[in-house]
Design a protein around this motif. Structure first.
Motif, PDB file in Angstrom:
ATOM      1  N   GLY A  81       0.804  -1.207   0.000  1.00 33.82           N
ATOM      2  CA  GLY A  81       0.000   0.000   0.000  1.00 33.82           C
ATOM      3  C   GLY A  81       0.844   1.265   0.000  1.00 33.82           C
ATOM      4  O   GLY A  81       0.396   2.320  -0.486  1.00 33.82           O
ATOM      5  N   LEU A  82       2.066   1.205   0.541  1.00 31.90           N
ATOM      6  CA  LEU A  82       2.922   2.384   0.614  1.00 31.90           C
ATOM      7  C   LEU A  82       3.733   2.606  -0.658  1.00 31.90           C
ATOM      8  O   LEU A  82       4.090   3.753  -0.965  1.00 31.90           O
ATOM      9  CB  LEU A  82       3.879   2.260   1.806  1.00 31.90           C
ATOM     10  N   ARG A  83       4.037   1.547  -1.390  1.00 35.58           N
ATOM     11  CA  ARG A  83       4.903   1.695  -2.571  1.00 35.58           C
ATOM     12  C   ARG A  83       4.373   2.697  -3.594  1.00 35.58           C
ATOM     13  O   ARG A  83       5.147   3.528  -4.089  1.00 35.58           O
ATOM     14  CB  ARG A  83       5.138   0.327  -3.225  1.00 35.58           C
ATOM     15  N   PRO A  84       3.089   2.660  -3.968  1.00 39.71           N
ATOM     16  CA  PRO A  84       2.622   3.618  -4.970  1.00 39.71           C
ATOM     17  C   PRO A  84       2.729   5.077  -4.521  1.00 39.71           C
ATOM     18  O   PRO A  84       2.772   5.978  -5.352  1.00 39.71           O
ATOM     19  CB  PRO A  84       1.147   3.223  -5.175  1.00 39.71           C
ATOM     20  N   VAL A  85       2.777   5.300  -3.217  1.00 36.18           N
ATOM     21  CA  VAL A  85       2.834   6.657  -2.680  1.00 36.18           C
ATOM     22  C   VAL A  85       4.279   7.133  -2.524  1.00 36.18           C
ATOM     23  O   VAL A  85       4.586   8.307  -2.772  1.00 36.18           O
ATOM     24  CB  VAL A  85       2.111   6.730  -1.315  1.00 36.18           C
ATOM     25  N   LEU A  86       5.185   6.239  -2.123  1.00 34.41           N
ATOM     26  CA  LEU A  86       6.524   6.657  -1.717  1.00 34.41           C
ATOM     27  C   LEU A  86       7.644   6.279  -2.678  1.00 34.41           C
ATOM     28  O   LEU A  86       8.693   6.947  -2.682  1.00 34.41           O
ATOM     29  CB  LEU A  86       6.848   6.067  -0.337  1.00 34.41           C
ATOM     30  N   ALA A  87       7.493   5.237  -3.455  1.00 32.78           N
ATOM     31  CA  ALA A  87       8.614   4.742  -4.266  1.00 32.78           C
ATOM     32  C   ALA A  87       9.166   5.825  -5.178  1.00 32.78           C
ATOM     33  O   ALA A  87       8.445   6.406  -5.987  1.00 32.78           O
ATOM     34  CB  ALA A  87       8.176   3.532  -5.086  1.00 32.78           C
ATOM     35  N   GLY A  88      10.457   6.136  -5.029  1.00 35.66           N
ATOM     36  CA  GLY A  88      11.127   7.113  -5.870  1.00 35.66           C
ATOM     37  C   GLY A  88      10.819   8.555  -5.539  1.00 35.66           C
ATOM     38  O   GLY A  88      11.355   9.472  -6.191  1.00 35.66           O
TER      39      GLY A  88
ATOM     40  N   TRP B 247      -0.973   2.986   8.537  1.00 32.80           N
ATOM     41  CA  TRP B 247      -0.703   4.169   7.738  1.00 32.80           C
ATOM     42  C   TRP B 247      -1.991   4.612   7.054  1.00 32.80           C
ATOM     43  O   TRP B 247      -2.717   3.793   6.490  1.00 32.80           O
ATOM     44  CB  TRP B 247       0.357   3.866   6.680  1.00 32.80           C
ATOM     45  N   ARG B 248      -2.240   5.917   7.071  1.00 34.82           N
ATOM     46  CA  ARG B 248      -3.372   6.477   6.334  1.00 34.82           C
ATOM     47  C   ARG B 248      -2.831   7.264   5.149  1.00 34.82           C
ATOM     48  O   ARG B 248      -1.951   8.109   5.302  1.00 34.82           O
ATOM     49  CB  ARG B 248      -4.208   7.383   7.243  1.00 34.82           C
ATOM     50  N   VAL B 249      -3.346   6.989   3.964  1.00 32.28           N
ATOM     51  CA  VAL B 249      -2.877   7.624   2.740  1.00 32.28           C
ATOM     52  C   VAL B 249      -3.768   8.813   2.383  1.00 32.28           C
ATOM     53  O   VAL B 249      -4.998   8.679   2.325  1.00 32.28           O
ATOM     54  CB  VAL B 249      -2.855   6.614   1.573  1.00 32.28           C
ATOM     55  N   ASP B 250      -3.132   9.958   2.143  1.00 30.50           N
ATOM     56  CA  ASP B 250      -3.832  11.185   1.742  1.00 30.50           C
ATOM     57  C   ASP B 250      -5.047  11.480   2.626  1.00 30.50           C
ATOM     58  O   ASP B 250      -6.171  11.676   2.124  1.00 30.50           O
ATOM     59  CB  ASP B 250      -4.261  11.101   0.267  1.00 30.50           C
TER      60      ASP B 250
ATOM     61  N   ILE C  77       4.043  12.494   6.960  1.00 29.24           N
ATOM     62  CA  ILE C  77       5.016  12.571   5.875  1.00 29.24           C
ATOM     63  C   ILE C  77       4.321  13.125   4.643  1.00 29.24           C
ATOM     64  O   ILE C  77       3.221  12.690   4.292  1.00 29.24           O
ATOM     65  CB  ILE C  77       5.612  11.182   5.556  1.00 29.24           C
ATOM     66  N   GLU C  78       4.968  14.091   3.991  1.00 28.37           N
ATOM     67  CA  GLU C  78       4.447  14.646   2.750  1.00 28.37           C
ATOM     68  C   GLU C  78       5.533  14.590   1.690  1.00 28.37           C
ATOM     69  O   GLU C  78       6.710  14.886   1.977  1.00 28.37           O
ATOM     70  CB  GLU C  78       3.989  16.083   2.955  1.00 28.37           C
ATOM     71  N   THR C  79       5.182  14.192   0.466  1.00 27.52           N
ATOM     72  CA  THR C  79       6.156  14.097  -0.614  1.00 27.52           C
ATOM     73  C   THR C  79       6.104  15.332  -1.503  1.00 27.52           C
ATOM     74  O   THR C  79       5.151  16.116  -1.462  1.00 27.52           O
ATOM     75  CB  THR C  79       5.899  12.848  -1.479  1.00 27.52           C
ATOM     76  N   ASP C  80       7.146  15.476  -2.342  1.00 28.64           N
ATOM     77  CA  ASP C  80       7.160  16.585  -3.301  1.00 28.64           C
ATOM     78  C   ASP C  80       5.967  16.532  -4.246  1.00 28.64           C
ATOM     79  O   ASP C  80       5.532  17.553  -4.777  1.00 28.64           O
ATOM     80  CB  ASP C  80       8.455  16.545  -4.124  1.00 28.64           C
ATOM     81  N   ALA C  81       5.451  15.323  -4.474  1.00 27.04           N
ATOM     82  CA  ALA C  81       4.306  15.161  -5.371  1.00 27.04           C
ATOM     83  C   ALA C  81       2.984  15.533  -4.702  1.00 27.04           C
ATOM     84  O   ALA C  81       1.929  15.468  -5.339  1.00 27.04           O
ATOM     85  CB  ALA C  81       4.248  13.722  -5.885  1.00 27.04           C
ATOM     86  N   GLY C  82       3.047  15.890  -3.427  1.00 30.36           N
ATOM     87  CA  GLY C  82       1.836  16.296  -2.728  1.00 30.36           C
ATOM     88  C   GLY C  82       1.081  15.167  -2.063  1.00 30.36           C
ATOM     89  O   GLY C  82      -0.006  15.393  -1.506  1.00 30.36           O
ATOM     90  N   ARG C  83       1.634  13.954  -2.089  1.00 28.00           N
ATOM     91  CA  ARG C  83       0.988  12.839  -1.379  1.00 28.00           C
ATOM     92  C   ARG C  83       1.312  12.939   0.100  1.00 28.00           C
ATOM     93  O   ARG C  83       2.395  13.391   0.496  1.00 28.00           O
ATOM     94  CB  ARG C  83       1.476  11.483  -1.927  1.00 28.00           C
ATOM     95  N   ARG C  84       0.386  12.492   0.924  1.00 21.81           N
ATOM     96  CA  ARG C  84       0.548  12.590   2.363  1.00 21.81           C
ATOM     97  C   ARG C  84       0.300  11.248   3.030  1.00 21.81           C
ATOM     98  O   ARG C  84      -0.557  10.474   2.596  1.00 21.81           O
ATOM     99  CB  ARG C  84      -0.410  13.638   2.940  1.00 21.81           C
ATOM    100  N   LEU C  85       1.049  10.989   4.081  1.00 22.24           N
ATOM    101  CA  LEU C  85       0.904   9.778   4.878  1.00 22.24           C
ATOM    102  C   LEU C  85       0.829  10.159   6.354  1.00 22.24           C
ATOM    103  O   LEU C  85       1.538  11.065   6.803  1.00 22.24           O
ATOM    104  CB  LEU C  85       2.084   8.832   4.673  1.00 22.24           C
TER     105      LEU C  85
END
Length: 261
Positions: A3-10, A70-73, A85-93
């Protein structure tokens, strides 16, 4: 981890915030400093621990404890969202852990094998090192019940009570049978049963208990496929005999006295 890979990978971590000082033990004091701006280079798992590696040579190790998830977005922050946690792509965990039985550590990736919780772990049940030859050696001359031995993380990593009950039923082995007295042919069946049960559980999203949910918010549905676990008094799907239960060391064991020998 699926579940975390699509949000965080790379992805690069733009913001990391701890909303309290600890879970089961304190967060690393420099967690946010070391992770903010880092790029995620890998996501993996060891036993019941999740691993998030970064390009700074650090790996965040987390354990969800009894009720963490973990809760996604998430649309809003909840009271028990303890790590954000927030990524440059705007995804949040958000790491949500009401009971705070989970943990978060940050260690050098090169030193993962020396992490205390990993040092004495046995092989992964879905990995190449867990086979009938290994299991026969690990169980040789052991008089403890096979169920207790399979729950011993030093023998095999990450197996929990539900999946051991299910695998023993699928293999037709009584949970009370002495581990060192199981024939090699039956151990072969047991290894395959463990793998089959775990693969089916992963595909079903796990076994949701009480308030646990996957990162996407969905419940795991492997509980719909349970053969014996939690089914005291029901008919065994193999032979129709009543499923039995006994309590041992704070855990319940479920089995069929007819087809498990």
């Amino acid at each position: 981890m699926r579940g975390l890979r699509p949000v965080l990978a790379g992805e690069r971590l733009a913001r990391v915030i701890t909303r309290r000082p600890d879970l089961r033990r304190p967060f690393p004091v420099d967690l946010a400093q070391r992770l903010t701006g880092a790029r995620v280079t890998g996501l993996d798992r060891r036993a019941k621990y999740g691993l998030i590696a970064t390009d700074r040579g650090d790996t965040m190790i987390f354990h969800l404890g009894m009720s963490g998830r973990w809760r996604v977005d998430p649309l809003t922050e909840l009271a028990h969202d303890h790590l954000l946690i927030e990524t440059d792509a705007g995804r949040r965990l958000a790491l949500n852990d009401p009971r705070r039985f989970g943990s978060v550590d940050l260690v050098p990736t090169a030193a993962l094998d020396q992490y205390p919780a990993f040092a004495a772990l046995g092989p992964e049940p879905l990995g190449p090192d867990f086979d009938v030859d290994y299991l026969a050696r690990a169980l040789e001359d052991r008089i403890s019940p096979i169920k207790a031995l399979l729950l011993d993380q030093r023998i095999v990593a990450g197996l929990g009570n539900i999946y051991v009950c299910e695998a023993l039923h699928l293999a037709g082995i009584a949970p009370s049978r002495a581990g060192g007295r199981i024939a090699t042919a039956r151990l072969t069946t047991l290894v395959e049963a463990i793998r089959d049960v775990l693969r089916a559980a992963i595909e079903a999203g796990g076994s949701s208990l009480r308030d646990y949910a996957r990162p996407d918010g969905e419940l795991g549905y492997f509980s719909k496929q349970w053969r014996v676990y939690g089914l005291e008094g029901a008919d065994c799907p193999q032979c129709g005999t009543t499923v039995r239960r006994r309590a041992e060391g704070g855990r319940s064991t479920f089995w069929c006295s007819s087809c498990q020998r």
